[in-house]
Enzyme design. Structure first.
Site, PDB file in Angstrom:
ATOM      1  N   LYS A 136       0.825  -1.213   0.000  1.00 50.66           N
ATOM      2  CA  LYS A 136       0.000   0.000   0.000  1.00 50.66           C
ATOM      3  C   LYS A 136       0.862   1.268   0.000  1.00 50.66           C
ATOM      4  O   LYS A 136       0.604   2.201  -0.760  1.00 50.66           O
ATOM      5  CB  LYS A 136      -0.958  -0.021   1.203  1.00 50.66           C
ATOM      6  N   THR A 137       1.875   1.298   0.843  1.00 52.16           N
ATOM      7  CA  THR A 137       2.754   2.467   0.867  1.00 52.16           C
ATOM      8  C   THR A 137       3.503   2.610  -0.451  1.00 52.16           C
ATOM      9  O   THR A 137       3.666   3.714  -0.986  1.00 52.16           O
ATOM     10  CB  THR A 137       3.750   2.361   2.034  1.00 52.16           C
TER      11      THR A 137
ATOM     12  N   ARG B  45       6.753  -8.349   2.044  1.00 51.57           N
ATOM     13  CA  ARG B  45       7.658  -7.885   3.103  1.00 51.57           C
ATOM     14  C   ARG B  45       8.305  -9.054   3.815  1.00 51.57           C
ATOM     15  O   ARG B  45       9.500  -9.039   4.125  1.00 51.57           O
ATOM     16  CB  ARG B  45       6.896  -7.012   4.110  1.00 51.57           C
TER      17      ARG B  45
ATOM     18  N   THR C 139      -5.761  -1.382   7.041  1.00 53.03           N
ATOM     19  CA  THR C 139      -5.792  -2.838   7.168  1.00 53.03           C
ATOM     20  C   THR C 139      -7.167  -3.314   7.608  1.00 53.03           C
ATOM     21  O   THR C 139      -7.421  -4.518   7.634  1.00 53.03           O
ATOM     22  CB  THR C 139      -4.750  -3.304   8.210  1.00 53.03           C
TER      23      THR C 139
ATOM     24  N   ASP D 282      -1.699   6.827   6.159  1.00 50.61           N
ATOM     25  CA  ASP D 282      -1.651   5.421   6.553  1.00 50.61           C
ATOM     26  C   ASP D 282      -2.561   5.197   7.758  1.00 50.61           C
ATOM     27  O   ASP D 282      -2.777   6.103   8.565  1.00 50.61           O
ATOM     28  CB  ASP D 282      -0.212   5.046   6.899  1.00 50.61           C
TER      29      ASP D 282
END
Length: 363
Positions: free
Chosen positions: A85-86, A238, A179, A130
């Protein structure tokens, strides 16, 4: 590589024990992840791996905005931590040739905090927010008008003498990431022109992520070595990159630096990440459920006591992945192991009517 993403709050995970903060398979970002990700992030949509539908739809939105010479629509990205997302927010800014401002919901506790950020934006700037679901309610209500009319009302004074001063804002693009999309109120959700849900990655997509990251990190890895790491990465880029770095360390110390299947498997055995991506906590939960309670059903609190962890740790850290992998089920009567859980731990389930939890009480 693609990635992303909390302080105490009523709508977020409770704070977990410090001993769990450095789990190798935790999708949250720590300090090391943040530093490495900055170097490994894709710079445009063509370089971004996975999320095919979101990429295709977002590409149309951005190209149309550029063709009109207009600011891109507001974008909401939802999905689990670590899926990109980032990264996508930074790509949106790059594709629109615009600067980006990054902040988070927990950092905006008052409407004045948001007003200060919005009033300093440049025309066309991308504001990445965020954990948008954790923003305070007054700030959230101010954001409605800012997104729709590019205007905010700044309240000066208190009580009957308070005055609302309208403040015009330059057109900007808000990229919200969450999230937990279900916690966003409908009025806020409806103001986003584009909503994309980030899915977990397939092993083949993770292999592409790993090969790309290995090139950037100057790590030699073969196809089967990348596949071994991808299969243990829980569908999350990640985690895949974190495992790659740990396997790289092992290969440099214990071998010649080259990663193949045997080196990857040996390294991840050292770090207690098994073939399906389960770590020590995951296996402890499954082991207690199977060995102590015959596969369940068993209550969450009882299960947490059995593994020596807090109830919230079991529910928020271990269970989501176990449920997604089909190893554990939540039922009205409690947690129940599936046949796949017995097979994964190499155990034989009891015969029908055998000694499950009910048998512990003589029922």
């Amino acid at each position: 590589m693609n990635w992303d993403e909390t302080g105490p709050d009523t709508d977020e995970r409770p704070h977990l024990d410090d001993g769990l903060d450095d789990r190798l398979v935790d999708a949250g970002a720590d300090g090391e992840d943040t530093a490495v990700e900055a170097a490994l992030r894709p710079k445009d949509l063509d370089e971004f791996v996975g999320q095919e539908k979101v990429r295709e739809q977002l590409d149309l939105v951005l190209k149309a905005a550029r063709a009109r010479g207009a600011t891109a629509d507001h974008v909401l990205l939802s999905g689990a931590p670590g899926l990109g997302k980032t990264t996508l927010s930074m790509i949106i800014a790059a594709e629109m040739n615009a600067p980006i401002r990054i902040t988070s919901g927990p950092a905006i506790q008052h409407a004045g905090d948001l007003a200060a950020i919005l009033s300093s934006l440049q025309e066309g700037e991308v504001l990445f927010l965020d954990e948008i679901h954790r923003m305070s309610r007054p700030a959230e209500e101010m954001l409605y008008m800012a997104m729709e009319d590019f205007r905010v009302d700044v309240i000066v004074g208190k009580g009957p003498g308070a005055t609302a001063i309208p403040l015009e804002l330059p057109p900007f693009t808000l990229v919200g990431a969450t999230t937990r999309a279900g916690l966003l109120p409908p009025p806020l959700r409806d103001r986003f022109g584009f909503t994309g849900h980030m899915e977990f990655y397939s092993p083949s997509e993770l292999e592409r992520v790993i090969h790309r990251s290995a090139r950037l990190l100057d790590v030699e890895i073969d196809v089967v070595g990348a596949a071994e790491i991808a299969g243990r990465s829980r569908g999350t880029p990640r985690i895949a990159n974190r495992l790659l770095r740990r396997v790289r360390d092992y290969a440099q110390v214990k071998a010649d630096g080259r990663i193949d299947r045997d080196i990857a498997a040996a390294a991840l055995r050292v770090y207690e990440v098994d073939a399906r991506g389960l770590d020590r906590l995951d296996r402890a939960v499954l082991g207690a459920l199977l060995k102590l309670f015959g596969g369940g059903p068993v209550g969450l609190s009882t299960l947490a006591v059995a593994v020596g962890e807090e109830r919230e740790t079991v529910e928020e850290v271990a269970e989501p992945f176990l449920v997604r992998e089909g190893l554990l089920a939540r039922t009205p009567r409690g947690r129940v192991a599936t046949p796949a859980a017995w097979a994964h731990l190499g155990l034989v389930p009891p015969q029908q009517g055998g000694k499950g939890q009910q048998g512990l009480f003589g029922a």
